[in-house]
Motif scaffolding. Sequence first.
Motif, PDB file in Angstrom:
ATOM      1  N   GLN G  12      -4.886  -6.111  -0.612  1.00 35.81           N
ATOM      2  CA  GLN G  12      -4.909  -7.512  -0.194  1.00 35.81           C
ATOM      3  C   GLN G  12      -4.791  -8.518  -1.337  1.00 35.81           C
ATOM      4  OE1 GLN G  12      -6.971  -8.673   3.538  1.00 35.81           O
ATOM      5  NE2 GLN G  12      -8.281  -9.720   2.126  1.00 35.81           N
ATOM      6  N   ASP G  13      -5.535  -8.332  -2.385  1.00 37.75           N
ATOM      7  CA  ASP G  13      -5.522  -9.321  -3.464  1.00 37.75           C
ATOM      8  C   ASP G  13      -4.608  -8.904  -4.621  1.00 37.75           C
ATOM      9  OD1 ASP G  13      -7.468 -10.818  -2.026  1.00 37.75           O
ATOM     10  OD2 ASP G  13      -9.024  -9.515  -2.812  1.00 37.75           O
ATOM     11  N   LYS G  14      -3.648  -8.013  -4.372  1.00 37.03           N
ATOM     12  CA  LYS G  14      -2.771  -7.571  -5.469  1.00 37.03           C
ATOM     13  C   LYS G  14      -1.311  -7.945  -5.184  1.00 37.03           C
ATOM     14  CE  LYS G  14      -5.735  -3.924  -7.152  1.00 37.03           C
ATOM     15  NZ  LYS G  14      -6.676  -3.713  -6.000  1.00 37.03           N
ATOM     16  N   THR G  15      -0.538  -8.168  -6.241  1.00 37.80           N
ATOM     17  CA  THR G  15       0.895  -8.440  -6.101  1.00 37.80           C
ATOM     18  C   THR G  15       1.616  -7.104  -5.866  1.00 37.80           C
ATOM     19  OG1 THR G  15       1.269  -8.127  -8.461  1.00 37.80           O
ATOM     20  CG2 THR G  15       0.704 -10.351  -7.744  1.00 37.80           C
ATOM     21  N   PRO G  16       2.857  -7.161  -5.293  1.00 37.40           N
ATOM     22  CA  PRO G  16       3.630  -5.929  -5.109  1.00 37.40           C
ATOM     23  C   PRO G  16       3.805  -5.185  -6.435  1.00 37.40           C
ATOM     24  CG  PRO G  16       4.700  -7.774  -3.991  1.00 37.40           C
ATOM     25  CD  PRO G  16       3.549  -8.348  -4.754  1.00 37.40           C
ATOM     26  N   GLU G  17       3.976  -5.936  -7.517  1.00 42.30           N
ATOM     27  CA  GLU G  17       4.158  -5.305  -8.825  1.00 42.30           C
ATOM     28  C   GLU G  17       2.917  -4.502  -9.200  1.00 42.30           C
ATOM     29  OE1 GLU G  17       4.803  -8.596  -8.203  1.00 42.30           O
ATOM     30  OE2 GLU G  17       6.907  -8.056  -7.883  1.00 42.30           O
ATOM     31  N   GLN G  18       1.744  -5.108  -9.007  1.00 45.09           N
ATOM     32  CA  GLN G  18       0.507  -4.403  -9.343  1.00 45.09           C
ATOM     33  C   GLN G  18       0.355  -3.136  -8.496  1.00 45.09           C
ATOM     34  OE1 GLN G  18      -2.077  -7.876  -8.706  1.00 45.09           O
ATOM     35  NE2 GLN G  18      -2.750  -7.726 -10.832  1.00 45.09           N
ATOM     36  N   THR G  30      -2.377  13.504  -7.081  1.00 46.81           N
ATOM     37  CA  THR G  30      -2.907  13.773  -5.749  1.00 46.81           C
ATOM     38  C   THR G  30      -1.805  13.922  -4.707  1.00 46.81           C
ATOM     39  OG1 THR G  30      -4.298  12.929  -4.001  1.00 46.81           O
ATOM     40  CG2 THR G  30      -3.135  11.314  -5.315  1.00 46.81           C
ATOM     41  N   HIS G  31      -2.152  14.438  -3.534  1.00 50.36           N
ATOM     42  CA  HIS G  31      -1.159  14.635  -2.483  1.00 50.36           C
ATOM     43  C   HIS G  31      -0.819  13.353  -1.726  1.00 50.36           C
ATOM     44  CE1 HIS G  31      -5.139  15.120  -0.791  1.00 50.36           C
ATOM     45  NE2 HIS G  31      -4.631  14.864   0.386  1.00 50.36           N
ATOM     46  N   VAL G  32      -1.706  12.370  -1.738  1.00 52.21           N
ATOM     47  CA  VAL G  32      -1.404  11.092  -1.078  1.00 52.21           C
ATOM     48  C   VAL G  32      -1.898   9.927  -1.927  1.00 52.21           C
ATOM     49  CG1 VAL G  32      -1.772   9.637   0.951  1.00 52.21           C
ATOM     50  CG2 VAL G  32      -1.703  12.114   1.224  1.00 52.21           C
ATOM     51  N   VAL G  33      -1.018   8.939  -2.130  1.00 53.93           N
ATOM     52  CA  VAL G  33      -1.455   7.645  -2.669  1.00 53.93           C
ATOM     53  C   VAL G  33      -1.189   6.628  -1.584  1.00 53.93           C
ATOM     54  CG1 VAL G  33      -1.259   5.964  -4.515  1.00 53.93           C
ATOM     55  CG2 VAL G  33      -0.634   8.341  -4.937  1.00 53.93           C
ATOM     56  N   MET G  34      -2.173   5.833  -1.263  1.00 48.70           N
ATOM     57  CA  MET G  34      -1.958   4.853  -0.194  1.00 48.70           C
ATOM     58  C   MET G  34      -2.519   3.488  -0.592  1.00 48.70           C
ATOM     59  SD  MET G  34      -4.799   6.199   2.586  1.00 48.70           S
ATOM     60  CE  MET G  34      -5.124   4.634   3.420  1.00 48.70           C
ATOM     61  N   ALA G  35      -1.928   2.427  -0.027  1.00 46.90           N
ATOM     62  CA  ALA G  35      -2.428   1.071  -0.245  1.00 46.90           C
ATOM     63  C   ALA G  35      -2.660   0.434   1.117  1.00 46.90           C
ATOM     64  CB  ALA G  35      -1.430   0.250  -1.049  1.00 46.90           C
ATOM     65  N   THR G  36      -3.845  -0.169   1.322  1.00 41.39           N
ATOM     66  CA  THR G  36      -4.170  -0.805   2.603  1.00 41.39           C
ATOM     67  C   THR G  36      -3.956  -2.314   2.517  1.00 41.39           C
ATOM     68  OG1 THR G  36      -6.475  -1.103   1.977  1.00 41.39           O
ATOM     69  CG2 THR G  36      -5.918   0.945   3.107  1.00 41.39           C
ATOM     70  N   ARG G  37      -3.986  -2.966   3.676  1.00 42.12           N
ATOM     71  CA  ARG G  37      -3.842  -4.428   3.768  1.00 42.12           C
ATOM     72  C   ARG G  37      -2.588  -4.936   3.055  1.00 42.12           C
ATOM     73  NH1 ARG G  37      -9.194  -6.291   5.521  1.00 42.12           N
ATOM     74  NH2 ARG G  37      -9.875  -4.414   6.590  1.00 42.12           N
ATOM     75  N   VAL G  38      -1.451  -4.268   3.306  1.00 42.17           N
ATOM     76  CA  VAL G  38      -0.176  -4.669   2.723  1.00 42.17           C
ATOM     77  C   VAL G  38       0.647  -5.389   3.785  1.00 42.17           C
ATOM     78  CG1 VAL G  38       1.924  -3.875   1.572  1.00 42.17           C
ATOM     79  CG2 VAL G  38      -0.251  -2.675   1.187  1.00 42.17           C
ATOM     80  N   PRO G  40       4.074  -7.082   5.570  1.00 43.15           N
ATOM     81  CA  PRO G  40       5.457  -6.605   5.606  1.00 43.15           C
ATOM     82  C   PRO G  40       6.272  -7.092   4.396  1.00 43.15           C
ATOM     83  CG  PRO G  40       4.800  -7.391   7.776  1.00 43.15           C
ATOM     84  CD  PRO G  40       3.666  -7.717   6.833  1.00 43.15           C
ATOM     85  N   GLY G  41       6.086  -8.349   4.013  1.00 44.40           N
ATOM     86  CA  GLY G  41       6.835  -8.877   2.862  1.00 44.40           C
ATOM     87  C   GLY G  41       6.543  -8.089   1.594  1.00 44.40           C
ATOM     88  N   LYS G  42       5.287  -7.863   1.331  1.00 43.21           N
ATOM     89  CA  LYS G  42       4.906  -7.087   0.137  1.00 43.21           C
ATOM     90  C   LYS G  42       5.466  -5.671   0.220  1.00 43.21           C
ATOM     91  CE  LYS G  42       0.421  -9.025  -1.262  1.00 43.21           C
ATOM     92  NZ  LYS G  42      -1.004  -8.689  -1.439  1.00 43.21           N
ATOM     93  N   ALA G  43       5.396  -5.093   1.410  1.00 44.29           N
ATOM     94  CA  ALA G  43       5.841  -3.710   1.582  1.00 44.29           C
ATOM     95  C   ALA G  43       7.328  -3.584   1.222  1.00 44.29           C
ATOM     96  CB  ALA G  43       5.613  -3.249   3.016  1.00 44.29           C
ATOM     97  N   GLU G  44       8.116  -4.584   1.649  1.00 45.80           N
ATOM     98  CA  GLU G  44       9.548  -4.559   1.341  1.00 45.80           C
ATOM     99  C   GLU G  44       9.787  -4.557  -0.175  1.00 45.80           C
ATOM    100  OE1 GLU G  44      13.166  -7.250   2.928  1.00 45.80           O
ATOM    101  OE2 GLU G  44      11.365  -7.249   4.192  1.00 45.80           O
TER     102      GLU G  44
END
Lengths: 213, 213, 213, 213, 213, 213, 213, 213
Positions: G12-18, G30-38, G40-44
């Motif tokens: 939530q409080d991070k830029t796409p770059e971060q 690890t087998h999974v890296v995930m980011a929550t509260r992203v 759609p714009g950031k995800a793109e």
Amino acid sequence: LRTGFPEVIWGQDKTPEQITKIMTAMRDRTHVVMATRVTPGKAECIQQILPEVQYNDRARICAIVNQAKMPQRLGTIGILSAGTADLPVAEEAALTAELCGFQVERLWDVGVAGIQRLLSNRHVIDNADVLIVAAGMEGALPSVVGGLADCPIIAVPTSIGYGASFNGITPLLGMLNSCAAGLGVVNIDNGFGAAILAGQILRTASKLSNQPL
Amino acid sequence: LRTGFPEVIWGQDKTPEQITKIMTAMRDRTHVVMATRVTPGKAECIQQILPEVQYNDRARICAIVNQAKMPQRLGTIGILSAGTADLPVAEEAALTAELCGFQVERLWDVGVAGIQRLLSNRHVIDNADVLIVAAGMEGALPSVVGGLADCPIIAVPTSIGYGASFNGITPLLGMLNSCAAGLGVVNIDNGFGAAILAGQILRTASKLSNQPL
Amino acid sequence: LRTGFPEVIWGQDKTPEQITKIMTAMRDRTHVVMATRVTPGKAECIQQILPEVQYNDRARICAIVNQAKMPQRLGTIGILSAGTADLPVAEEAALTAELCGFQVERLWDVGVAGIQRLLSNRHVIDNADVLIVAAGMEGALPSVVGGLADCPIIAVPTSIGYGASFNGITPLLGMLNSCAAGLGVVNIDNGFGAAILAGQILRTASKLSNQPL
Amino acid sequence: LRTGFPEVIWGQDKTPEQITKIMTAMRDRTHVVMATRVTPGKAECIQQILPEVQYNDRARICAIVNQAKMPQRLGTIGILSAGTADLPVAEEAALTAELCGFQVERLWDVGVAGIQRLLSNRHVIDNADVLIVAAGMEGALPSVVGGLADCPIIAVPTSIGYGASFNGITPLLGMLNSCAAGLGVVNIDNGFGAAILAGQILRTASKLSNQPL
Amino acid sequence: LRTGFPEVIWGQDKTPEQITKIMTAMRDRTHVVMATRVTPGKAECIQQILPEVQYNDRARICAIVNQAKMPQRLGTIGILSAGTADLPVAEEAALTAELCGFQVERLWDVGVAGIQRLLSNRHVIDNADVLIVAAGMEGALPSVVGGLADCPIIAVPTSIGYGASFNGITPLLGMLNSCAAGLGVVNIDNGFGAAILAGQILRTASKLSNQPL
Amino acid sequence: LRTGFPEVIWGQDKTPEQITKIMTAMRDRTHVVMATRVTPGKAECIQQILPEVQYNDRARICAIVNQAKMPQRLGTIGILSAGTADLPVAEEAALTAELCGFQVERLWDVGVAGIQRLLSNRHVIDNADVLIVAAGMEGALPSVVGGLADCPIIAVPTSIGYGASFNGITPLLGMLNSCAAGLGVVNIDNGFGAAILAGQILRTASKLSNQPL
Amino acid sequence: LRTGFPEVIWGQDKTPEQITKIMTAMRDRTHVVMATRVTPGKAECIQQILPEVQYNDRARICAIVNQAKMPQRLGTIGILSAGTADLPVAEEAALTAELCGFQVERLWDVGVAGIQRLLSNRHVIDNADVLIVAAGMEGALPSVVGGLADCPIIAVPTSIGYGASFNGITPLLGMLNSCAAGLGVVNIDNGFGAAILAGQILRTASKLSNQPL
Amino acid sequence: LRTGFPEVIWGQDKTPEQITKIMTAMRDRTHVVMATRVTPGKAECIQQILPEVQYNDRARICAIVNQAKMPQRLGTIGILSAGTADLPVAEEAALTAELCGFQVERLWDVGVAGIQRLLSNRHVIDNADVLIVAAGMEGALPSVVGGLADCPIIAVPTSIGYGASFNGITPLLGMLNSCAAGLGVVNIDNGFGAAILAGQILRTASKLSNQPL
Ligand SMILES: Nc1ncnc2c1ncn2[C@@H]1O[C@H](COP(=O)(O)O)[C@@H](O)[C@H]1O
Ligand SMILES: Nc1ncnc2c1ncn2[C@@H]1O[C@H](COP(=O)(O)O)[C@@H](O)[C@H]1O
Ligand SMILES: Nc1ncnc2c1ncn2[C@@H]1O[C@H](COP(=O)(O)O)[C@@H](O)[C@H]1O
Ligand SMILES: Nc1ncnc2c1ncn2[C@@H]1O[C@H](COP(=O)(O)O)[C@@H](O)[C@H]1O
Ligand SMILES: [Mg+2]
Ligand SMILES: [Mg+2]
Ligand SMILES: [Mg+2]
Ligand SMILES: [Mg+2]
Ligand SMILES: [Mg+2]
Ligand SMILES: [Mg+2]
Ligand SMILES: [Mg+2]
Ligand SMILES: [Mg+2]
């Protein structure tokens, strides 16, 4: 309540007569009938009518236990408390868990302002299959434990403190906002509910262990 | 403000023009003029008019520093933060302290859910003469530090968190109820005020050291 | 607690027997054992078992003091209170500070609605190395003192007032929002914690005075 | 509203067109039509349609004044504000009072952390027949003024501050709990209401002066 | 307090001995010494030591009145209350106002759910130079009176009610948000403060009436 | 929803596409499909796809009405609002009631600070079989109406106001504490829910009228 | 985090770059890296730099999954939601649980006002080894489920609602006070934390199943 | 109160003497005089003076009933309660309704954690013309009932619970946010007010049944 667990009476708003009557009615149905939030005075009245009732004054619990039918269940519940004033709540949890048939390991007085005492008793954390952590004031203990343990943690805020602790609101909010992911929080002073949740977790484990992957 | 400390402008509700005007008016009176809560956009406008203004975007502070007149003061201020999101507040404290002339030692990302990282950096706690501890969410870090340190501790709740953290109310209440005696708490996100209090503590120490018992 | 300070017992939720037992156990380890929040009735019971216990009914503190080992510490703590009803809290701070070995100067009844009385006693503010300011109701006194003093200030909100003072929430919020930068705030009615923080500040000063710049 | 006072429009939730329409409809009925909480953008739109509208951007008030019919009323209203950020609210009070026909004396930036500036401007307090005191953050100014003045005081909390000032709740509570007896408090940021109350007080005075004891 | 008004003691947190001592000390300085929030039991103790003390059990006020020196002041204070349970607060206001030397007109039990009773007693509103309006529960009475009266109104929320009235918070908030402009609000149950503000308003009127426009 | 009433979509958190899709799916099942909390922009998009959709911008409601199947129901619902800013909520109630098939009588702008306007429109109160009363700020209108009406009253607090109105909390609390017995309160701004409750009351009446005593 | 679970980034409080930078750094560990509260714009933005990132817009989660190393874990997590607006939170829980390697069974839109829909889907409750129940508004669903299920239940309050739902405070309080004993509650909107707690419960079960009684 | 309903005295803040006096004064005016919130002790005193007074200790109501004049009214009021501790409130509603002349059907102990008990007693819901639903703790019962019933529902939050139930605030908020549209909510513990609203609804039905469409 959930099958196989004790029958429980909320004793706080009931007279000794009411509690005695319900205990008598329930005692043949189950291996344990217990009443929570019973003051010493009330307990004495209850024991005069029903001498087989046992009373634990720290946990404020009255119980009739049919030892022969008592189940022995899989798993150890570790119970930690931050300060001595949190003991009534922690003991309500501990005794309820024991009356459900679980193994309980207690660790009292490990508040976060004396972190060394907690660290030198890590074995309690490491041995537990589920942990119940009771704390008042700022309610920080579950967060610290959350970073040390690799099992489910149930956090119980207590109403201990004064001024801006607001009778348990402050530790409740602290626990809900814990930076340690995956704590489950129960109501203020609800040691009973924490034990039932812990028991339910361990019973599920037992059931699962018979299932193939 | 207190004598000998920087002149400070609260930048949040002011236009770049207003900030520039006040900085210009104040700059000859003192060795440091600084403005807090300045956004990058505002800072750019200010620097176009006053190119000698330095901007620290983490601390959100603009400053004109007369290095020649800069005092060098006795004492080290240790500054700890629980999470990376607390950094703007922690850096506001750190830079303000440095602009007052104090030595600052930073220790970031030592939240209580990873207690080992804090313990393996104890030297920062041991070396400090005053500690500033910033934390959001449940705000538990100052309590743990309080049990490890033997110097005054200033706790700064931050507005970091979501849901029941209520923009900093939860860590604020947690810090006020700390089981570690003797923390002083400042307003939510008030890194600046924490630094001024730390500076005042160290200045008093300097004055006292010349007094006989 | 912090090294060299008294051993302290939170007396509020303990029976006289419990307090007596802990005092007896601790008394040989240290120069002062004290218990806070002790009512006159409890104090009488304690003194019947341990006649060497001294009781201050304003501060609600019981103590066993080994005068021979009592340290004499550098620095003066000025303690101000806004109204007469704030005295129990202010005296809890004052006596705790004295039992730590510090010089204390008291200034009672200098509420902001009678600003002249405060101004004509400025010498107390000017002589102090640290100030503790206790106030209830609107809690405005620390802000005014903050503008007059050039030393660290510890603000103690008290639960004095009625209606919308909400048992100390109003002065607590007022102090956290003080327009005087650099106040440290403690929990509602926490005179004890304020004294410990003040003591820690002065002890740091002593240590620092032996350090070269 | 009360007879003889301006007709007033709450401008915040209305479009420029709505405001213009109501002002046009009301203008012949009275000597002053005014709209509060008007942003500069809205004001420009309004002035394009009704060029005789005057706009004060600090007070955020639009007004059509029929100078010929303007009453001149007995009594002086002193208006004080604690910080520069409180000015919009203080000016809303000041301009409303002037549009009612009263003499107004302004004293800005006399926050309690710089008590000397207030004391050296006591003549404003002494000359006033009613005082309006606006303050945000901890809202302490009315209490101090209450101890210096011998006339009715109306306290206006402002939403200025951050963190635990809770958009004006903290100064509101502070003012309601003032240790200076006899303050009347109005809603957060309600400079307009304060002026109407002050005006009503002075109008009553005028009426009374014709009554025999 | 303000010059010419009674000396007042806050009786709630004081023993009868303390109240008696302060009354004795103050009685020669002024025409009235009064103590508020005095229970019947305390009053009896006080009267045994000082038989000249008069006690009004509805207003909960003890007073020594020097009738000879009693001033007679210009203006009538109308005092309204919504329900019978609001009477202690309304009478505290009424008796305080009378002890200041003002004429008081009482109108009890005119809650808004029976608007006709209020309307058929409008003369009390029309005759008053200042109005004090006490109400608990939803606290709506001051708004309705505000639409009927053409004089300053002081609203006093009372702690009467249950459940979501939150001991007076609900009427307090209601009064602060009144749609009738120009009410001044005092603390919950603060009948005393309302009377002092009303008195100050009328005294200012007297002073003004000697001033030329 | 309850049988025979319109199908309703909560439009606030849905896109125009989602609303259009649900309306299309539901339209054949019932005589009215409606969506609440629809902004003008969203409504335009919806109408471009489904031109038969009607939009009422005050009530913020989109609807497809099959006039032929529209029931005509027994009873009149009177709807009152205190201020013009309460209209969106009051109109949401009014239009919902009409789309359920009830007769609606509106009475706007009868806030309690102008009690005469309410009293001179009593016929609306007297003619109604159920009353819905919307008010913001102090929310006093339902109490006054409660004293005048002899039918069930549904009180709707609105989020209109500023400062200590706390987005509708103040009128909500006021209505719950009304001294007029027998008001039913709904959520802040819930005009829709008020209409459904009113409709349910009248439908029950219809059913009852066919039952013998 | 807990061993064997995915590495997680709070987006939530991070830029796409971060976010991109941290994902790249963690992906080999690890087998999974995930980011929550992203959003759609950031995800793109993230997917443009790291095309192997998968985005689930309902759950607002970005993830890099190494399917080969993905564990398959014992136990089924049932996830229920009360309304469609609760889906983002429920899906955050569901996807997190799946990324931990657990079987998930979803049951959406079973709010308590339509109890039949819940009852006719009881098999989801009966099949689950742990249940996660998300609900906003009054948050009643976990209590009803608590009476039907015989496994541990994790309750997640959501910020869905308006007016007096206070952004999730109302369902949070409801869940903490559930009359069904043994619910564990997490922070408002904390679907992620609920999944981690559920996962921890099931992992403990796996470990236990190898232990003899 | 509303015409034709009993005269009612709020007994909580009144002495037995006051209650007796008002009952005597009112008894000839009406068929029922009743007093609510009367403790057993008070009731005994009242009955000694007025032996014809009947006392119901569960409902805490004293009443003098003139059976000959008692009306018999159209319609049945169903009253449900979640737990046994809610009974005093539920019985206050039930007895008040009966004293108004309505038929009452009671259904106790149908809390949502045991949904089957509620479902197997659906006939009470189906037979009622209006429903009153009392619940404490999380207050979920009215939402579930709202999905089953096709008549108006009045929800009564009770102060039953502990910790974060905040004396009824939690069920109050839950009921206001019910996902079942069209509940009317009354104040915490206000069984009396619920009955009056239910009675008003049924009386309106009677009146309407004589009106042509
Ligand atoms: N200490 C406790 N804390 C929370 N809930 C409890 C406690 N003791 C009993 N209960 C609950 O109260 C129920 C019995 O309530 P009652 O029928 O009023 O006696 C039990 O089934 C439990 O769910
Ligand atoms: N970041 C900050 N947090 C709290 N107070 C501040 C901050 N920055 C400036 N101040 C205070 O604001 C005052 C200046 O306010 P102003 O005159 O409005 O610029 C300074 O003297 C400080 O006391
Ligand atoms: N009933 C009251 N409500 C509010 N303030 C009061 C009341 N009675 C006395 N006071 C205030 O309390 C002051 C005296 O307080 P004390 O010196 O503690 O007796 C007076 O000067 C008044 O300002
Ligand atoms: N304005 C409104 N206020 C309160 N509830 C509403 C409103 N509009 C719709 N609803 C409720 O929302 C439900 C539909 O929600 P949804 O399925 O999300 O569109 C309806 O059945 C109503 O009970
Ligand atoms: Mg703790
Ligand atoms: Mg933290
Ligand atoms: Mg004060
Ligand atoms: Mg201020
Ligand atoms: Mg009222
Ligand atoms: Mg209103
Ligand atoms: Mg729900
Ligand atoms: Mg319930």
